[in-house]
Design a protein around this motif. Structure first.
Motif, PDB file in Angstrom:
ATOM      1  N   GLU A 545       0.851  -1.192   0.000  1.00 33.53           N
ATOM      2  CA  GLU A 545       0.000   0.000   0.000  1.00 33.53           C
ATOM      3  C   GLU A 545       0.881   1.234   0.000  1.00 33.53           C
ATOM      4  OE1 GLU A 545      -2.909   3.076   0.711  1.00 33.53           O
ATOM      5  OE2 GLU A 545      -2.652   1.300  -0.514  1.00 33.53           O
ATOM      6  N   ALA A 546       0.676   2.101  -0.991  1.00 38.07           N
ATOM      7  CA  ALA A 546       1.408   3.362  -1.055  1.00 38.07           C
ATOM      8  C   ALA A 546       0.691   4.362  -0.163  1.00 38.07           C
ATOM      9  CB  ALA A 546       1.483   3.873  -2.497  1.00 38.07           C
ATOM     10  N   ALA A 547       1.034   4.352   1.102  1.00 40.36           N
ATOM     11  CA  ALA A 547       0.320   5.181   2.074  1.00 40.36           C
ATOM     12  C   ALA A 547       0.614   6.655   1.842  1.00 40.36           C
ATOM     13  CB  ALA A 547       0.724   4.784   3.487  1.00 40.36           C
ATOM     14  N   PRO A 548      -0.400   7.509   1.954  1.00 43.33           N
ATOM     15  CA  PRO A 548      -0.166   8.955   1.827  1.00 43.33           C
ATOM     16  C   PRO A 548       0.811   9.450   2.877  1.00 43.33           C
ATOM     17  CG  PRO A 548      -2.511   8.421   1.751  1.00 43.33           C
ATOM     18  CD  PRO A 548      -1.809   7.180   2.179  1.00 43.33           C
ATOM     19  N   SER A 549       1.480  10.554   2.576  1.00 40.16           N
ATOM     20  CA  SER A 549       2.421  11.143   3.523  1.00 40.16           C
ATOM     21  C   SER A 549       1.720  11.456   4.842  1.00 40.16           C
ATOM     22  CB  SER A 549       3.013  12.427   2.929  1.00 40.16           C
ATOM     23  OG  SER A 549       3.857  13.060   3.853  1.00 40.16           O
ATOM     24  N   GLY A 550       2.380  11.117   5.941  1.00 40.00           N
ATOM     25  CA  GLY A 550       1.822  11.384   7.258  1.00 40.00           C
ATOM     26  C   GLY A 550       0.895  10.307   7.770  1.00 40.00           C
ATOM     27  N   GLN A 552       0.171   5.939   8.396  1.00 40.32           N
ATOM     28  CA  GLN A 552       0.858   4.674   8.639  1.00 40.32           C
ATOM     29  C   GLN A 552      -0.151   3.540   8.541  1.00 40.32           C
ATOM     30  OE1 GLN A 552       2.990   4.549  12.345  1.00 40.32           O
ATOM     31  NE2 GLN A 552       3.905   2.553  11.965  1.00 40.32           N
ATOM     32  N   VAL A 553       0.311   2.391   8.067  1.00 39.05           N
ATOM     33  CA  VAL A 553      -0.548   1.217   7.937  1.00 39.05           C
ATOM     34  C   VAL A 553      -0.532   0.421   9.239  1.00 39.05           C
ATOM     35  CG1 VAL A 553      -0.927  -0.948   6.705  1.00 39.05           C
ATOM     36  CG2 VAL A 553      -0.204   1.096   5.443  1.00 39.05           C
ATOM     37  N   TYR A 554      -1.718  -0.002   9.648  1.00 39.30           N
ATOM     38  CA  TYR A 554      -1.885  -0.817  10.852  1.00 39.30           C
ATOM     39  C   TYR A 554      -2.674  -2.077  10.477  1.00 39.30           C
ATOM     40  CZ  TYR A 554      -0.530   3.148  13.833  1.00 39.30           C
ATOM     41  OH  TYR A 554       0.144   4.172  14.441  1.00 39.30           O
ATOM     42  N   LEU A 555      -2.551  -3.078  11.333  1.00 37.48           N
ATOM     43  CA  LEU A 555      -3.258  -4.346  11.174  1.00 37.48           C
ATOM     44  C   LEU A 555      -4.229  -4.510  12.339  1.00 37.48           C
ATOM     45  CD1 LEU A 555      -3.515  -7.318  10.001  1.00 37.48           C
ATOM     46  CD2 LEU A 555      -1.634  -7.889  11.573  1.00 37.48           C
ATOM     47  N   TYR A 595      -9.151 -10.395   9.334  1.00 38.24           N
ATOM     48  CA  TYR A 595      -8.341  -9.214   9.601  1.00 38.24           C
ATOM     49  C   TYR A 595      -8.494  -8.219   8.466  1.00 38.24           C
ATOM     50  CZ  TYR A 595      -4.928 -11.244   6.284  1.00 38.24           C
ATOM     51  OH  TYR A 595      -4.313 -11.759   5.175  1.00 38.24           O
ATOM     52  N   LYS A 596      -8.046  -6.988   8.733  1.00 37.79           N
ATOM     53  CA  LYS A 596      -8.013  -5.931   7.734  1.00 37.79           C
ATOM     54  C   LYS A 596      -6.858  -4.998   8.045  1.00 37.79           C
ATOM     55  CE  LYS A 596     -12.288  -4.903   5.303  1.00 37.79           C
ATOM     56  NZ  LYS A 596     -13.409  -3.953   5.135  1.00 37.79           N
ATOM     57  N   TYR A 597      -6.536  -4.154   7.050  1.00 36.27           N
ATOM     58  CA  TYR A 597      -5.539  -3.125   7.242  1.00 36.27           C
ATOM     59  C   TYR A 597      -6.238  -1.770   7.317  1.00 36.27           C
ATOM     60  CZ  TYR A 597      -2.408  -6.882   5.817  1.00 36.27           C
ATOM     61  OH  TYR A 597      -1.740  -8.072   5.743  1.00 36.27           O
ATOM     62  N   ILE A 598      -5.678  -0.875   8.105  1.00 34.44           N
ATOM     63  CA  ILE A 598      -6.209   0.480   8.202  1.00 34.44           C
ATOM     64  C   ILE A 598      -5.067   1.475   8.093  1.00 34.44           C
ATOM     65  CG2 ILE A 598      -8.201  -0.179   9.634  1.00 34.44           C
ATOM     66  CD1 ILE A 598      -6.687   0.852  12.076  1.00 34.44           C
ATOM     67  N   LEU A 599      -5.416   2.707   7.751  1.00 37.38           N
ATOM     68  CA  LEU A 599      -4.470   3.821   7.772  1.00 37.38           C
ATOM     69  C   LEU A 599      -4.801   4.725   8.950  1.00 37.38           C
ATOM     70  CD1 LEU A 599      -4.386   4.834   3.996  1.00 37.38           C
ATOM     71  CD2 LEU A 599      -2.492   3.820   5.276  1.00 37.38           C
ATOM     72  N   THR A 607      -8.693   5.328   8.344  1.00 40.51           N
ATOM     73  CA  THR A 607      -9.266   4.967   7.050  1.00 40.51           C
ATOM     74  C   THR A 607      -9.188   3.451   6.913  1.00 40.51           C
ATOM     75  OG1 THR A 607      -8.506   7.030   6.045  1.00 40.51           O
ATOM     76  CG2 THR A 607      -9.105   5.232   4.548  1.00 40.51           C
ATOM     77  N   TRP A 608     -10.357   2.818   6.760  1.00 41.31           N
ATOM     78  CA  TRP A 608     -10.400   1.362   6.653  1.00 41.31           C
ATOM     79  C   TRP A 608     -10.129   0.916   5.215  1.00 41.31           C
ATOM     80  CZ3 TRP A 608     -11.383  -2.378  10.442  1.00 41.31           C
ATOM     81  CH2 TRP A 608     -11.697  -1.880  11.721  1.00 41.31           C
ATOM     82  N   GLU A 609      -9.423  -0.162   5.094  1.00 42.91           N
ATOM     83  CA  GLU A 609      -9.260  -0.817   3.808  1.00 42.91           C
ATOM     84  C   GLU A 609     -10.648  -1.228   3.291  1.00 42.91           C
ATOM     85  OE1 GLU A 609      -6.893  -4.778   2.150  1.00 42.91           O
ATOM     86  OE2 GLU A 609      -7.532  -4.665   4.248  1.00 42.91           O
ATOM     87  N   PRO A 610     -10.976  -0.982   2.005  1.00 41.19           N
ATOM     88  CA  PRO A 610     -12.291  -1.369   1.485  1.00 41.19           C
ATOM     89  C   PRO A 610     -12.386  -2.875   1.272  1.00 41.19           C
ATOM     90  CG  PRO A 610     -10.956  -0.483  -0.275  1.00 41.19           C
ATOM     91  CD  PRO A 610     -10.155  -0.294   0.988  1.00 41.19           C
ATOM     92  N   GLY A 611     -13.603  -3.325   1.036  1.00 38.40           N
ATOM     93  CA  GLY A 611     -13.795  -4.725   0.690  1.00 38.40           C
ATOM     94  C   GLY A 611     -14.057  -5.619   1.878  1.00 38.40           C
TER      95      GLY A 611
END
Length: 733
Positions: A545-550, A552-555, A595-599, A607-611
């Motif tokens: 995931e190309a996370a936007p500046s500022g 971070q990806v979490y699980l 599980y899912k990934y969030i920003l 921001t929740w991962e869609p789907g």
């Protein structure tokens, strides 16, 4: 200020808090023994009208904390600065300041600290500053969310044996004639022999005699006749002037020496504070006397200073802190809601009855324990260095206190100590949670949690302690707040501690030191796989995931080790190029999970991962999962968007969340509820991805910074996601 009592009428041993003074009486300088805490005890007097603000600006909202910083004899600009730069940001709920009224100024240049406890008038010109500076200080503290409590010297005026006619504010007074023109008071406004006090010299000879304790002169200080309506009216007028200037409560100096009925009458005349509350009251009542002079006899008028608490702290931290496992009312302490917890104050630190800054790590650890234990309302004391018991605070030649310089050895800024200051946030996060997961080594090392919110280990011994502790915390990596700070990105500036899925952590606590953890465990995870316990395996997650500046990806996922779908407990993933994220988590073997990934950004917005949710199983030996943002193992992103719009004027410091009956809405888990963002103060909105044509129930809740939840009323709302998504427009009910 009284001797400890034995049986009523028995000879009294010398009070350990009063130094035996060999000087002739005429040269003695009476020293009142003020103490330092104000408990937030609402003393509601019937029939009072709400406070009218008039021309005074409305106070800002309180930050809701209860820890008090007792800034002893700091001048007003220094208090204002501390509120703005330290106390507010660190979560202190209130600041206690020294008596603001005019007081006697003795001849010479020594200007002992205790001259501010000899009032000569009720105008606000003191050695800490003038009235304009006092008001500016109160405003600055309120703007930082910090309440202001003042030391109120209302039992007496100046000493009968003081030759000085000078004061810091210039008020006119005559000690011999007992006239104080600025109030005004005259001879009839003071207790006298034989009408009130049975002793010709007006001294207190029997410390279990209520008449003598409350109607004779304490340490030769002119004792006010508080039975008089004139005196009560003038004391209440002074306190109401302070309330009008924004003061939120009072530490009542020498309250033991004021008849309880007189104090209740004075309190009944007080107006509400700027926050619309009753003023907070804590009374200085030394332990030792019996019956109607014991601390418990004063509880109806407010709380009492925790001398009992402070004495116990010294005994245990100079003995065996393993005993603290049962610390509380069973030890003979006042009830928690009446005990103003403290480790020391300006009286007790000088007479040696409690710990003080000269005790080094014992003093620091006792203060950290006080903040962690959750009994009473804690006060953190910050004063100045001293050699003699009468030493002045740093001051100009005229006695006016100079600016506090915490980089100087002349000041002791305990409230700024890194571990103590960060333990205020720990304390606030743990509010309402029980003590759990106690551990001790039978000697001078202990550890415990406050529910599942926070954990601390304290090592009062001379050697390091290494132990695997049950922390009660969710799995994750936590910042040790005693030695570091969590940054906006979730990393830690100091050491981090990993808690495994069983809630255990291996920790080394250095000698004379502590380790403290709390929060969601969002510090940067270790690069190597975490240790596993029997029955657990290491599962590695890779996310593209190309996370936007500022951001971070979490699980986050369906197991406790994955946060139970709570974004606040999600696992932070690490990255080297901001497009590939990874982390390893210890999970139960042979267990299926979702599980899912969030920003998350620096403000905590999610921001929740869609789907659909990802699904997997750990198997017998763990494994590696390779994912891409928005692509599920079942294939595709077959989701629709449901928009939630809610109209609600939320109280300051609270936020609207939505949750409901399906996993996409946290399955009614308030910790995993989805936050809404606000515009225009009342319009809240968010979007949630979910499967199409799905029926669900939902509701809105309010949460404050401590996680307290308020549900909207009525039956659950019902809706469906539709074939292409839907927008739901609701109003709080």
């Amino acid at each position: 200020m009284e001797p400890f009592g034995t049986s009523h009428g028995s000879p009294q041993p010398p009070h350990p808090h009063l130094r035996q003074d060999p000087r002739p009486r005429s040269r003695r300088r009476p020293r009142v023994r003020p103490g330092g805490l104000l408990l937030a005890a609402a003393l509601v007097a019937g029939g009072l009208l709400p406070f009218t603000l008039g021309g005074t600006a409305q106070a800002s909202a309180s930050n809701g904390g209860d820890v008090i910083a007792n800034l002893f004899e700091w001048n007003w600009p220094s208090v204002a600065s501390e509120c703005t730069t330290v106390l507010g940001p660190k979560g202190y709920g209130a600041v206690q300041v020294s008596p603001p009224q005019d007081s006697i100024r003795l001849a010479g240049t020594s200007h002992a600290w205790w001259d501010v406890y000899q009032p000569v008038g009720y105008d606000l010109s003191s050695r800490m500053g003038n009235e304009a500076q006092f008001k500016a200080m109160v405003t600055a503290c309120h703007n930082a969310g910090v309440k202001v409590y003042t030391d109120a010297v209302i039992n007496h005026m100046s000493g009968n044996d003081q030759p000085s006619t000078d004061s810091y504010g210039g008020d006119s007074f005559n000690v011999t004639a007992k006239t104080y023109a600025a109030v005004p008071y005259g001879p009839a406004d003071f207790h006298a022999y034989p009408a009130n006090c049975p002793n010709p010299d007006m001294a207190i000879n029997d410390w279990n005699s209520q008449q003598q304790v409350q109607e004779c002169d304490l340490s030769n200080l002119a004792d006010l006749n508080t039975e008089s309506d004139n005196v009560r009216s003038k004391i209440a007028g002074y306190l109401n002037k302070l309330i009008a200037d924004g003061v939120d409560g009072f530490r009542v100096d020498s309250a033991k020496h004021i008849n309880q009925a007189d104090m209740a009458n004075i309190e009944s005349r007080l107006t509400n504070t700027l926050w619309g509350q009753r003023p907070y009251v804590l009374q200085e009542v030394y332990t030792g006397s019996t019956g109607n002079l014991a601390p418990a006899a004063f509880e109806a008028n407010g709380s009492v200073i925790g001398f009992d608490y402070a004495y116990a702290m010294k005994a245990q931290f100079q003995g065996n802190i393993a005993n603290l496992r049962t610390f509380g009312q069973s030890w003979g302490l006042e009830p928690s809601d009446k005990d103003g917890a403290m480790v020391t104050n300006h009286d007790t630190e000088r007479n040696g009855s409690t710990l003080n800054y000269k005790n080094g790590s014992q003093y620091t650890l006792a203060t950290e324990f006080m903040l962690a234990w959750g009994y009473g309302v804690p006060s953190v004391y910050s004063g100045f260095a001293f050699n003699g018991s009468d030493d002045s605070p740093p001051a100009a030649s005229n006695g006016m206190v100079t600016a506090t310089d915490c980089s100087s050895a002349a000041w002791v800024c305990t409230d700024r100590n890194h571990g103590i200051a960060n333990m205020v946030g720990w304390h606030n996060a743990a509010q309402g949670q029980p003590v759990a997961n106690w551990w001790d080594n039978g000697n001078n090392a202990i550890a415990f949690s406050r529910g599942a919110k926070a954990w601390v280990a304290i090592n009062n011994s001379g050697g390091a302690v290494t132990q695997t502790f049950s922390t009660g915390l969710r799995a994750g990596t936590y910042c040790d707040v005693i030695h570091g700070d969590t940054t906006a990105s979730g990393s830690c500036t100091g050491p981090a501690v990993t808690v495994n899925a069983a809630g255990s952590a291996s920790v080394t606590v250095p000698a004379g030191d502590s380790v403290a953890l709390y929060g969601a465990g969002t510090a940067t995870p270790p690069t190597s796989p975490p240790p596993t316990t029997p029955g657990y395996v290491a599962e590695t997650f890779h996310e593209a995931e190309a996370a936007p500046s500022g951001q971070q990806v979490y699980l986050v996922g369906s197991l406790p080790a994955l946060g139970n779908w709570a974004p606040a407990s999600a696992i932070a993933l690490s990255t080297s190029n901001r497009s590939a994220w990874s982390g390893t988590v210890s999970l139960p073997a042979n267990t299926s999970f979702e599980y899912k990934y969030i920003l998350k950004d620096a403000s905590g917005n999610v921001t929740w991962e869609p789907g659909n949710n990802h699904t997997a199983s750990t198997g017998a030996g763990g494994g590696t999962l390779n994912d891409s943002w928005g692509t599920q193992s079942g294939g595709g992103t077959n989701q629709v968007t449901v928009a939630f719009h809610e109209t609600k004027a939320a109280p300051s410091g609270q936020q609207v969340y939505v949750l409901g009956s399906i996993p996409a809405l946290a399955t009614w888990n308030t910790q995993a509820a989805i936050p809404l963002t606000v515009s225009g103060q009342t319009a809240w909105a968010t979007t949630v991805a979910m499967a199409p044509n799905t029926s669900f129930e939902y509701k809105y809740i309010l949460k404050d910074a401590s996680g307290n939840v308020t549900w909207e009323s009525g039956a659950n709302r019902t809706a469906g996601s539709g074939a292409t998504g839907v927008t739901l427009n609701d109003t709080w009910k």
